[in-house]
Design a protein around this motif. Structure first.
Motif, PDB file in Angstrom:
ATOM      1  N   SER A  33      80.570 -22.754  14.997  1.00 34.79           N
ATOM      2  CA  SER A  33      79.545 -22.822  16.223  1.00 34.79           C
ATOM      3  C   SER A  33      79.119 -21.535  16.351  1.00 34.79           C
ATOM      4  O   SER A  33      79.545 -20.452  15.997  1.00 34.79           O
ATOM      5  N   HIS A  34      77.748 -21.573  17.203  1.00 30.81           N
ATOM      6  CA  HIS A  34      77.398 -19.931  17.670  1.00 30.81           C
ATOM      7  C   HIS A  34      78.296 -19.583  18.586  1.00 30.81           C
ATOM      8  O   HIS A  34      79.506 -20.200  19.078  1.00 30.81           O
ATOM      9  N   HIS A  35      78.335 -18.212  18.832  1.00 33.68           N
ATOM     10  CA  HIS A  35      79.387 -17.500  19.839  1.00 33.68           C
ATOM     11  C   HIS A  35      78.438 -17.297  21.025  1.00 33.68           C
ATOM     12  O   HIS A  35      77.533 -17.278  21.194  1.00 33.68           O
ATOM     13  N   PRO A  36      79.356 -17.279  22.139  1.00 31.81           N
ATOM     14  CA  PRO A  36      80.813 -17.501  21.998  1.00 31.81           C
ATOM     15  C   PRO A  36      81.221 -18.882  22.005  1.00 31.81           C
ATOM     16  O   PRO A  36      80.481 -19.856  22.228  1.00 31.81           O
ATOM     17  N   TYR A  37      82.516 -18.961  21.753  1.00 29.31           N
ATOM     18  CA  TYR A  37      83.054 -20.504  21.517  1.00 29.31           C
ATOM     19  C   TYR A  37      83.198 -21.187  23.064  1.00 29.31           C
ATOM     20  O   TYR A  37      84.081 -20.890  23.538  1.00 29.31           O
ATOM     21  N   LEU A  38      82.405 -22.123  23.256  1.00 33.11           N
ATOM     22  CA  LEU A  38      82.465 -22.768  24.551  1.00 33.11           C
ATOM     23  C   LEU A  38      83.393 -23.895  24.309  1.00 33.11           C
ATOM     24  O   LEU A  38      84.223 -24.270  25.250  1.00 33.11           O
ATOM     25  N   VAL A  39      83.202 -24.549  23.305  1.00 35.95           N
ATOM     26  CA  VAL A  39      84.067 -25.582  22.719  1.00 35.95           C
ATOM     27  C   VAL A  39      85.213 -24.805  21.903  1.00 35.95           C
ATOM     28  O   VAL A  39      84.960 -24.164  20.949  1.00 35.95           O
ATOM     29  N   PRO A  40      86.403 -24.954  22.278  1.00 36.59           N
ATOM     30  CA  PRO A  40      87.491 -24.258  21.520  1.00 36.59           C
ATOM     31  C   PRO A  40      87.672 -24.749  20.085  1.00 36.59           C
ATOM     32  O   PRO A  40      87.704 -26.017  19.858  1.00 36.59           O
ATOM     33  N   GLU A  41      88.010 -23.944  19.148  1.00 38.71           N
ATOM     34  CA  GLU A  41      88.308 -24.530  17.888  1.00 38.71           C
ATOM     35  C   GLU A  41      87.246 -25.121  17.316  1.00 38.71           C
ATOM     36  O   GLU A  41      87.478 -26.526  17.011  1.00 38.71           O
ATOM     37  N   PRO A  42      86.124 -24.993  17.448  1.00 36.69           N
ATOM     38  CA  PRO A  42      84.673 -25.806  17.262  1.00 36.69           C
ATOM     39  C   PRO A  42      84.484 -25.961  15.707  1.00 36.69           C
ATOM     40  O   PRO A  42      84.734 -25.176  14.892  1.00 36.69           O
ATOM     41  N   PHE A  43      83.797 -27.325  15.388  1.00 37.93           N
ATOM     42  CA  PHE A  43      83.121 -27.642  14.147  1.00 37.93           C
ATOM     43  C   PHE A  43      81.973 -28.404  14.448  1.00 37.93           C
ATOM     44  O   PHE A  43      82.117 -29.398  15.271  1.00 37.93           O
ATOM     45  N   THR A  44      80.822 -28.165  13.687  1.00 39.45           N
ATOM     46  CA  THR A  44      79.745 -29.093  14.161  1.00 39.45           C
ATOM     47  C   THR A  44      79.281 -29.745  13.048  1.00 39.45           C
ATOM     48  O   THR A  44      78.999 -29.007  11.802  1.00 39.45           O
ATOM     49  N   LEU A  45      78.934 -31.259  13.102  1.00 42.40           N
ATOM     50  CA  LEU A  45      78.707 -31.953  12.216  1.00 42.40           C
ATOM     51  C   LEU A  45      77.596 -32.574  12.211  1.00 42.40           C
ATOM     52  O   LEU A  45      77.159 -33.245  13.429  1.00 42.40           O
ATOM     53  N   GLU A  46      76.415 -32.790  11.483  1.00 45.19           N
ATOM     54  CA  GLU A  46      75.431 -33.279  11.569  1.00 45.19           C
ATOM     55  C   GLU A  46      74.970 -34.015  10.170  1.00 45.19           C
ATOM     56  O   GLU A  46      74.305 -33.480   9.448  1.00 45.19           O
ATOM     57  N   PRO A  47      75.377 -35.269  10.065  1.00 42.72           N
ATOM     58  CA  PRO A  47      74.806 -36.368   8.934  1.00 42.72           C
ATOM     59  C   PRO A  47      73.618 -36.701   9.236  1.00 42.72           C
ATOM     60  O   PRO A  47      73.223 -37.489  10.231  1.00 42.72           O
ATOM     61  N   THR A  48      72.600 -36.313   8.502  1.00 37.29           N
ATOM     62  CA  THR A  48      71.196 -36.613   8.657  1.00 37.29           C
ATOM     63  C   THR A  48      70.929 -37.984   8.169  1.00 37.29           C
ATOM     64  O   THR A  48      71.956 -38.632   7.663  1.00 37.29           O
ATOM     65  N   GLU A  49      69.868 -38.596   8.101  1.00 38.60           N
ATOM     66  CA  GLU A  49      69.675 -39.891   7.384  1.00 38.60           C
ATOM     67  C   GLU A  49      69.787 -40.036   5.886  1.00 38.60           C
ATOM     68  O   GLU A  49      70.151 -40.966   5.342  1.00 38.60           O
ATOM     69  N   SER A  50      70.041 -38.737   5.138  1.00 43.69           N
ATOM     70  CA  SER A  50      70.225 -38.703   3.867  1.00 43.69           C
ATOM     71  C   SER A  50      71.379 -39.239   3.251  1.00 43.69           C
ATOM     72  O   SER A  50      71.420 -39.570   1.830  1.00 43.69           O
ATOM     73  N   TYR A  51      72.608 -39.190   3.929  1.00 41.12           N
ATOM     74  CA  TYR A  51      73.776 -39.384   3.504  1.00 41.12           C
ATOM     75  C   TYR A  51      74.311 -40.767   3.382  1.00 41.12           C
ATOM     76  O   TYR A  51      73.981 -41.589   4.659  1.00 41.12           O
ATOM     77  N   SER A  52      75.083 -41.392   2.591  1.00 37.91           N
ATOM     78  CA  SER A  52      75.532 -42.733   2.416  1.00 37.91           C
ATOM     79  C   SER A  52      76.715 -42.831   3.227  1.00 37.91           C
ATOM     80  O   SER A  52      77.407 -41.901   3.550  1.00 37.91           O
ATOM     81  N   LYS A  53      77.070 -44.135   3.346  1.00 38.04           N
ATOM     82  CA  LYS A  53      78.376 -44.535   3.887  1.00 38.04           C
ATOM     83  C   LYS A  53      79.437 -44.124   3.204  1.00 38.04           C
ATOM     84  O   LYS A  53      80.378 -43.352   3.733  1.00 38.04           O
ATOM     85  N   GLU A  54      79.515 -44.031   1.885  1.00 35.65           N
ATOM     86  CA  GLU A  54      80.625 -43.705   1.001  1.00 35.65           C
ATOM     87  C   GLU A  54      80.376 -42.048   1.175  1.00 35.65           C
ATOM     88  O   GLU A  54      81.611 -41.403   1.114  1.00 35.65           O
ATOM     89  N   ASP A  55      79.514 -41.416   1.416  1.00 37.45           N
ATOM     90  CA  ASP A  55      79.347 -39.889   1.794  1.00 37.45           C
ATOM     91  C   ASP A  55      80.320 -39.543   2.862  1.00 37.45           C
ATOM     92  O   ASP A  55      80.919 -38.733   2.933  1.00 37.45           O
ATOM     93  N   LEU A  56      79.886 -40.263   3.784  1.00 38.35           N
ATOM     94  CA  LEU A  56      80.444 -40.016   5.195  1.00 38.35           C
ATOM     95  C   LEU A  56      82.008 -40.289   5.027  1.00 38.35           C
ATOM     96  O   LEU A  56      82.879 -39.272   5.672  1.00 38.35           O
ATOM     97  N   ASP A  57      82.344 -41.482   4.286  1.00 40.10           N
ATOM     98  CA  ASP A  57      83.784 -41.810   4.270  1.00 40.10           C
ATOM     99  C   ASP A  57      84.447 -40.640   3.591  1.00 40.10           C
ATOM    100  O   ASP A  57      85.455 -40.326   3.978  1.00 40.10           O
TER     101      ASP A  57
END
Lengths: 421, 513
Positions: B433-457
């Motif tokens: 995440s950008h700083h400061p961490y408003l969400v504790p212990e953050p991680f940011t995921l953004e699957p665009t249209e390019s990824y298949s169901k298998e990729d996400l699994d």
């Protein structure tokens, strides 16, 4: 690393010996929590908690921290005091520990939970003064006892780190969990081993705050700032960073101070409340102001200390009939702006300052780093001046200075409303 | 092992559920360290003509200290470095949330190569084709955003934001309102908004999220006033939460005479669904390397686009492309803020974005948004099944989610960053995440249209595996990576200007001398 990181306490690395970690457990910490007693201060409450079926858990939490420490640094020497105040937890965790007997004539081995007092904690800390880092398990009350002993030790006091085991853990000197305390201690120990300047070997000041439990039980929240303890600086490093965002942390307190000074006008008295952020404002003016006291300064001639560490009455006299601005910082983790550690800034002082005509916003400057505001997790800032009418007048949104030419608009409300909610 | 048994039965061993990834580790030196005096990539024959005598004032006293290498060694050096990367073409790149990593079709590089021989100073008559591409891409982005005109000159998203803030400043100055010196943004808007405003000399007011995760509208009400120059805001914000009161935000700022600027760097969740101008915005910008599939250039040149309402057209960077119905030309608007990039812009990326949009068509663009949102919600469903993972604020998400490992971290002492690093042992990664961490212990995921169901699994399975490792053996996770090109690096020097070395020369000066 934050800007107020100090050099390692011991400037000489220890190539020839392992780092020594001390351990003190307040075995009755946390007893009152499950029992619904909102705290564990005092023998009567502890007896009541045990009578209600509470089981001591501080010892077990301390053992978890030691286990984490040993997992990271198996050779670490743990020094502690006999019985439930440390020995049991250390042995539980499998640490080959050295015992030190607190003196003079403490209540010997407290043995069973419930029999230790604040005095025992202080004595244990005094007995462990020679360690490189002191871990203590307890809550805010325990942190106060540790602070008392650390003050007695003065320059000889080791840095400390709290293992959260109490009902109230508001103080900044605690790790987020027992395991985290162990990992932090291990990181600090590694830093010391590798010598000064090594990542992890520095310390920072962390606030010790506590609530008055009797008042808390009556529904009145009155936390106080008692002082600060030196804790390993590695905490900031552990929260992780995105590369390229460096410089955010160190710049912020200085940036805030620069912004406040840039806004200062000649002929106006500025009341600097307690705290490291407001102290940085004094430093920016080239003045030495107090960390815990209230100081009055002017920007004229590059900075004048009108009066340092003033009482409420002195402050009232200094701002009455003068144009003045009150500059306050936020208590980390809690959000208190008024009524905690700054009672000198009394309702009549605030009235005298904002009664001068101008809008409240220009008479009251609130300072906080973005990190401090983020840690509030959306909770509002709190005012508890002692005059509910005044608190209500301050309720709403206030500009909070977060850096040089940077600010936010943040909600502030009366403490009673927030805690009733 | 199971694989050994299977191997006995099948000619090709089946793959285990998690891939046994190992990144290349070449231990490759810096290219300057590979230099050997006199070594050359190309033996240039003696020139037949006498050397050109440069005047003394412009002549170097000594030749530049360039690495001296053979072709093979240059090629090998960069191929090795390329193997030590986890780029969008190699990994399931859904972990770089807010960056909108999508597939950039390779055929578009061929189109970009087709204009590589053009010279930016060629006469307009000889470059009608590329001017037409500029014109048509501008009109398409105007349609997508609802704006009146669009500049394609900025060389990056942040350059586009800076161009927008420069137009805001010029607009107020032209109206005799140069006293407006405050810009309002939000904590979950991209920090380039605050950074550009501050670089342009503005005081920045950042609104914090309220209890529901939306920017606090009451705080905005308290913040706006005669000093307000503009609101610069992202929507949906970095949390993936769409602000349904965005129109009110815009109206509040308009009510005091300020301008509203929409950061649409990432428009992936709203393409063909809603438009900046429809919510009343005066300006917006796109990053062509996010939504419109040109490559992320990691420092450039990328391409940004600034869209403005009719009132701000005179202030656009110049030149812009014009079309009189027969011929394409160039002109600089009357009150232009000037150039933000030489010539028209980063033309190869303009060509790529144009080709991508043309291939998609209007329906395709909307399908991009719908697929991206579907992918995101599918991945969120998978991630939230992992014990210890959460998504603060119980709100519908659009194209990305800022998650939290707070619970896992409190139980195990393992931090989000460490989990991300361990994930790299399986050939994927994530950003916190950008700083400061408003969400504790953050991680940011953004699957665009390019990824298949298998990729996400596969991605979710990797995170689930690492989370379970954190519970059973936290020290092992903290010790990661094990299968990567480099081990952890000490980030403390990032805070020490004395250690910074952006060039080899600086490195030699600061560390080797």
């Amino acid at each position: 690393m934050t800007s107020d990181v100090a050099a390692p306490r011991n400037p000489v690395p220890f190539p020839d010996r392992e780092v020594v970690v001390g351990l003190v457990v307040n075995p009755v910490a946390g007893l009152g929590g499950a029992a619904g007693l909102k705290g564990s201060d005092g023998e009567q409450v502890q007896r009541e908690a045990l009578a209600r079926g509470a089981t001591p858990r501080a010892g077990e939490r301390a053992a978890r921290a030691v286990r984490a420490l040993l997992a990271r640094r198996p050779g670490t020497r743990v020094v502690t005091v006999p019985g439930s105040m440390g020995e049991h937890s250390a042995r539980d965790a499998g640490a080959p520990c050295v015992l030190v007997r607190p003196s003079p004539s403490s209540s010997a081995d407290p043995g069973s939970a419930g029999a230790t007092t604040a005095r025992d904690t202080r004595r244990a800390v005094l007995a462990l003064a020679d360690v490189d880092l002191l871990l203590f398990a307890g809550g805010d009350g325990t942190a106060r006892d540790v602070l008392d002993a650390v003050r007695e030790l003065g320059d000889q006091a080791p840095p400390v780190l709290g293992i959260p085991a109490g009902v109230k853990v508001y103080s900044g000197c605690f790790a987020v969990s027992p395991a985290a305390a162990g990992f932090l201690a291990a990181g600090y120990a590694s830093g010391l081993r590798h010598g000064p300047g090594t990542a992890g070997a520095g310390t920072v000041e962390a606030e010790v705050v506590d609530l008055d439990e009797d008042r808390y039980r009556q529904g009145l929240v009155s936390p106080r700032l008692y002082g600060s303890l030196r804790v390993p600086a590695a905490r900031a490093a552990l929260s992780g960073r995105k590369s390229g965002s460096s410089g955010v942390v160190p710049a912020s307190v200085e940036g805030i101070a620069r912004e406040v000074v840039a806004r200062m006008r000649p002929g106006v008295r500025y009341v600097l409340g307690p705290g490291a952020t407001t102290q940085a404002v004094g430093r920016e003016l080239g003045l030495t102001t107090t960390l815990l006291g209230v100081d009055v300064v002017e920007a004229d001639d590059g900075g004048v200390l009108v009066a340092g560490d003033v009482s409420e009455a002195e402050l009232f006299a200094l701002v009455t009939g003068r144009e003045a601005v009150v500059v306050l910082s936020v208590i980390g983790g809690q959000g208190f702006v008024l009524g905690r550690g700054n009672q000198q800034v009394s309702p009549r002082v605030i009235d005298a300052v904002i009664g001068c005509g101008d809008a409240t916003g220009r008479r009251l400057l609130v300072l906080a780093t973005p990190q401090k505001l983020a840690a509030l997790r959306g909770r509002p800032l709190l005012a508890d001046s002692g005059d509910e009418g005044l608190d209500r007048k301050l309720t709403g949104h206030v500009q909070v200075i977060t850096g040089y030419r940077e600010s936010t608009i943040y909600q502030i409300c009366t403490a009673s409303e927030e805690f009733q909610g | 092992m199971n694989t050994a048994e299977s191997f006995a039965e099948l000619p090709v061993a089946p793959k285990p559920p998690l891939r046994r990834f190992h990144q290349a580790r070449w231990d490759e030196p810096i290219i300057f360290e590979l230099s050997a005096p006199g070594r050359r990539g190309l033996a240039v024959p003696e020139a037949g003509a006498p050397p050109v005598e440069l005047p003394e004032t412009v002549r170097r006293a000594e030749p530049p200290k360039l690495p001296e290498m053979s072709q093979l060694h240059v090629l090998r050096h960069y191929l090795r470095l390329s193997q030590e990367n986890l780029g969008v073409d190699l990994n399931i790149d859904v972990g770089q949330g807010t960056c909108t990593m999508k597939y950039s079709p390779k055929v578009n590089d061929r189109f970009a190569a087709a204009i590589a021989e053009l010279h930016p100073l060629q006469h307009e008559e000889t470059v009608q084709g590329v001017l037409e591409i500029y014109w048509r891409l501008e009109r398409m982005l105007a349609e997508i955003s609802g704006m009146s005109r669009v500049s394609l000159q900025p060389g990056s998203g942040s350059a586009a934001i800076y161009a927008n803030i420069a137009m805001i400043r010029a607009y107020h100055a032209a109206n005799g309102e140069g006293h407006r010196d405050q810009v309002i943004t939000t904590m979950f808007s991209h920090p380039s908004n605050a950074a550009c405003a501050k670089t342009a000399g503005y005081e920045v007011i950042t609104l914090m999220p309220d209890a529901d995760g939306y920017p606090d509208i009451e705080a905005l009400r308290a913040a706006v006033g005669p000093r307000t120059a503009a609101l610069m805001i992202t929507n949906p914000e970095d949390t993936g939460i769409f602000n349904p009161r965005i129109r009110e935000f815009v109206e509040l700022v308009h009510s005091v005479g300020g301008l509203a600027c929409y950061d649409q760097a990432n428009a992936n969740g709203i393409l063909g669904i809603t438009r900046a101008r429809d919510a009343g915005f005066d300006l917006c910008h796109f990053n062509l390397h996010k939504t419109f599939s040109t490559p992320h250039a990691c420092g450039g040149p990328a391409a940004g686009a600034c869209g403005v309402s009719a009132a701000l057209e005179p202030f656009l960077p110049g030149p812009v492309v014009t079309f009189d119905g027969a011929t394409y030309g160039m002109e600089t608007p009357p009150s232009s803020i000037g150039k933000v990039r030489p010539f028209l812009g980063v033309t190869p990326n303009i060509v790529r974005a144009y080709a991508w949009i043309m291939a998609m068509g209007a329906e395709g663009l909307r399908q991009v948004a719908e697929t991206a949102v579907l992918n995101n919600n599918y991945l969120m469903h998978k991630i939230l099944q992992i014990p210890g993972a959460s998504a603060p604020w119980d709100k519908r998400r659009v194209e990305q989610v800022r998650y939290s490992w707070q619970e896992l971290s409190e139980e195990t002492g393992v931090h989000s960053e460490e989990i991300g690093v361990r994930a790299a042992d399986f050939g994927v990664h994530y950003w916190t995440s950008h700083h400061p961490y408003l969400v504790p212990e953050p991680f940011t995921l953004e699957p665009t249209e390019s990824y298949s169901k298998e990729d996400l699994d596969e991605y979710a399975a990797i995170l689930a595996h690492v989370a379970s490792e954190a519970r059973t053996d936290p020290e092992f996770v903290k010790g990661a990576p094990y299968n990567q090109s480099v081990h952890k690096i000490d980030t403390t020097s990032l805070d020490d200007p004395k250690a910074w070395a952006p060039t080899w020369r600086a490195y030699v000066r600061k560390h080797l001398s």
